[in-house]
Design an enzyme around this catalytic site. Sequence first.
Site, PDB file in Angstrom:
ATOM      1  N   SER A 142       0.849  -1.197   0.000  1.00  0.00           N
ATOM      2  CA  SER A 142       0.000   0.000   0.000  1.00  0.00           C
ATOM      3  C   SER A 142       0.884   1.246   0.000  1.00  0.00           C
ATOM      4  O   SER A 142       2.047   1.190   0.430  1.00  0.00           O
ATOM      5  CB  SER A 142      -0.854   0.005   1.277  1.00  0.00           C
ATOM      6  OG  SER A 142      -1.571   1.208   1.400  1.00  0.00           O
ATOM      7  N   TYR A 155      -3.260  -0.965  10.247  1.00  0.00           N
ATOM      8  CA  TYR A 155      -3.051  -1.146   8.797  1.00  0.00           C
ATOM      9  C   TYR A 155      -1.691  -0.600   8.378  1.00  0.00           C
ATOM     10  O   TYR A 155      -0.938  -1.252   7.652  1.00  0.00           O
ATOM     11  CB  TYR A 155      -4.182  -0.428   8.061  1.00  0.00           C
ATOM     12  CG  TYR A 155      -4.229  -0.644   6.565  1.00  0.00           C
ATOM     13  CD1 TYR A 155      -4.863  -1.758   6.027  1.00  0.00           C
ATOM     14  CD2 TYR A 155      -3.664   0.284   5.693  1.00  0.00           C
ATOM     15  CE1 TYR A 155      -4.928  -1.952   4.656  1.00  0.00           C
ATOM     16  CE2 TYR A 155      -3.729   0.096   4.311  1.00  0.00           C
ATOM     17  CZ  TYR A 155      -4.367  -1.016   3.801  1.00  0.00           C
ATOM     18  OH  TYR A 155      -4.432  -1.200   2.434  1.00  0.00           O
TER      19      TYR A 155
HETATM   20  P1  NAD Z   1     -11.474  -6.200  -0.874  1.00  0.00           P
HETATM   21  O1  NAD Z   1     -12.162  -6.088   0.436  1.00  0.00           O
HETATM   22  O2  NAD Z   1     -12.245  -6.025  -2.120  1.00  0.00           O
HETATM   23  O3  NAD Z   1     -10.731  -7.594  -0.995  1.00  0.00           O
HETATM   24  C1  NAD Z   1     -10.060  -8.170   0.074  1.00  0.00           C
HETATM   25  C2  NAD Z   1     -10.071  -9.652  -0.139  1.00  0.00           C
HETATM   26  O4  NAD Z   1      -9.429 -10.278   0.974  1.00  0.00           O
HETATM   27  C3  NAD Z   1     -11.490 -10.231  -0.216  1.00  0.00           C
HETATM   28  O5  NAD Z   1     -11.518 -11.193  -1.257  1.00  0.00           O
HETATM   29  C4  NAD Z   1     -11.667 -10.868   1.146  1.00  0.00           C
HETATM   30  O6  NAD Z   1     -12.550 -11.981   1.096  1.00  0.00           O
HETATM   31  C5  NAD Z   1     -10.258 -11.321   1.417  1.00  0.00           C
HETATM   32  N1  NAD Z   1     -10.014 -11.572   2.826  1.00  0.00           N
HETATM   33  C6  NAD Z   1     -10.135 -10.717   3.871  1.00  0.00           C
HETATM   34  N2  NAD Z   1      -9.859 -11.354   5.007  1.00  0.00           N
HETATM   35  C7  NAD Z   1      -9.554 -12.631   4.668  1.00  0.00           C
HETATM   36  C8  NAD Z   1      -9.191 -13.768   5.406  1.00  0.00           C
HETATM   37  N3  NAD Z   1      -9.083 -13.751   6.737  1.00  0.00           N
HETATM   38  N4  NAD Z   1      -8.957 -14.910   4.735  1.00  0.00           N
HETATM   39  C9  NAD Z   1      -9.068 -14.979   3.388  1.00  0.00           C
HETATM   40  N5  NAD Z   1      -9.416 -13.920   2.639  1.00  0.00           N
HETATM   41  C10 NAD Z   1      -9.663 -12.773   3.281  1.00  0.00           C
HETATM   42  O7  NAD Z   1     -10.252  -5.196  -0.791  1.00  0.00           O
HETATM   43  P2  NAD Z   1      -9.156  -4.708  -1.843  1.00  0.00           P
HETATM   44  O8  NAD Z   1      -9.197  -3.242  -1.829  1.00  0.00           O
HETATM   45  O9  NAD Z   1      -9.252  -5.437  -3.129  1.00  0.00           O
HETATM   46  O10 NAD Z   1      -7.833  -5.135  -1.053  1.00  0.00           O
HETATM   47  C11 NAD Z   1      -6.915  -6.092  -1.526  1.00  0.00           C
HETATM   48  C12 NAD Z   1      -5.544  -5.744  -1.005  1.00  0.00           C
HETATM   49  O11 NAD Z   1      -5.132  -4.495  -1.561  1.00  0.00           O
HETATM   50  C13 NAD Z   1      -5.476  -5.580   0.518  1.00  0.00           C
HETATM   51  O12 NAD Z   1      -4.282  -6.150   1.016  1.00  0.00           O
HETATM   52  C14 NAD Z   1      -5.458  -4.085   0.682  1.00  0.00           C
HETATM   53  O13 NAD Z   1      -4.834  -3.693   1.875  1.00  0.00           O
HETATM   54  C15 NAD Z   1      -4.671  -3.671  -0.535  1.00  0.00           C
HETATM   55  N6  NAD Z   1      -4.833  -2.273  -0.890  1.00  0.00           N
HETATM   56  C16 NAD Z   1      -6.051  -1.785  -1.236  1.00  0.00           C
HETATM   57  C17 NAD Z   1      -6.167  -0.440  -1.557  1.00  0.00           C
HETATM   58  C18 NAD Z   1      -7.485   0.161  -1.933  1.00  0.00           C
HETATM   59  O14 NAD Z   1      -7.559   1.376  -2.006  1.00  0.00           O
HETATM   60  N7  NAD Z   1      -8.509  -0.630  -2.220  1.00  0.00           N
HETATM   61  C19 NAD Z   1      -5.053   0.399  -1.512  1.00  0.00           C
HETATM   62  C20 NAD Z   1      -3.822  -0.127  -1.154  1.00  0.00           C
HETATM   63  C21 NAD Z   1      -3.722  -1.468  -0.849  1.00  0.00           C
END
Ligand code: NAD
Length: 260
Positions: A142, A155
């Site tokens: 991130s 986080y």
């Molecule tokens: P999202 O909520 O759409 O997806 C997260 C995924 O992780 C989901 O499929 C959920 O089922 C899964 N998950 C959560 N807890 C879990 C567990 N205990 N076991 C198995 N699966 C689990 O979110 P996203 O935005 O697609 O996030 C994906 C990654 O990207 C994360 O690591 C997040 O920190 C990172 N990220 C997101 C952003 C953003 O702005 N969306 C920015 C920077 C980093």
Amino acid sequence: MTERKTALVTGSTSGIGLGVAKALAASGANVVMNGRRPADEVQGLLAEVAGATGAAVTYANADMTSPAEIEAMMAQAVDTFGAVDILVNNAGIQHVAPVDEFPPEKWDAVIATNLNSAFHCTRLALPGMKKKGWGRVVNIASAHSLVASPFKSAYVSAKHGLLGFTKTVALEVAAQGITCNAICPGYVLTPLVEKQIPATAKARGITEEEVINDVMLAPQSTKKFVTVEEIADLTVFLCSAAGASMTGTALPVDGGWTAH
Ligand code: NAD
């Protein structure tokens, strides 16, 4: 990709992970998807990821906070495909609260999901990669691996830790044909961010529109959310031959946020 590799993407039933799974299947890899939903609920998603790519797509309903479930998932992937060549540590959750009101169980859950799961998946994937002399570990980190924001102590700690882990793994396995990199997205409009909008509005005492414009998009000079496809395409690049010498890096995809 010239030879069909096997990719495992944690947390791939929505958002960035789902986009990465699709892009890796399209690039020629078989894919192991993962999430918390029962297998019968995600058959449509598996078919969507496979599409017309010819990729074999399987699913492990494993909780990334459980080392035992991670071990079972990795064993199942090796049984099905022989090895995990590409590991994308993507599963993540967020919790927004001032540090003195941060529920300790939420702290533990954020660290376990966003940091510890990457350790467990990586430690279990590396022996197979070393045997083949080829491997790719891509950590979906991130912008919060590089800078902090208030109210996201768990986080930010997990994501800074994930970048340190990325660099350490990269140094340990660089001579064995394995790379390990951290992609550092800014805000991407996924379910994770959609949930944060009301929580951040409450923590800061502002409206949801102000959260989007004055908090989320304020540091992104493009004034746009990053897209899932941009993260997915960079992942595919890191897994290609062109990515062979890129290792131990933090790659911001954040509309200029961390250039400030
Ligand atoms: P999202 O909520 O759409 O997806 C997260 C995924 O992780 C989901 O499929 C959920 O089922 C899964 N998950 C959560 N807890 C879990 C567990 N205990 N076991 C198995 N699966 C689990 O979110 P996203 O935005 O697609 O996030 C994906 C990654 O990207 C994360 O690591 C997040 O920190 C990172 N990220 C997101 C952003 C953003 O702005 N969306 C920015 C920077 C980093």
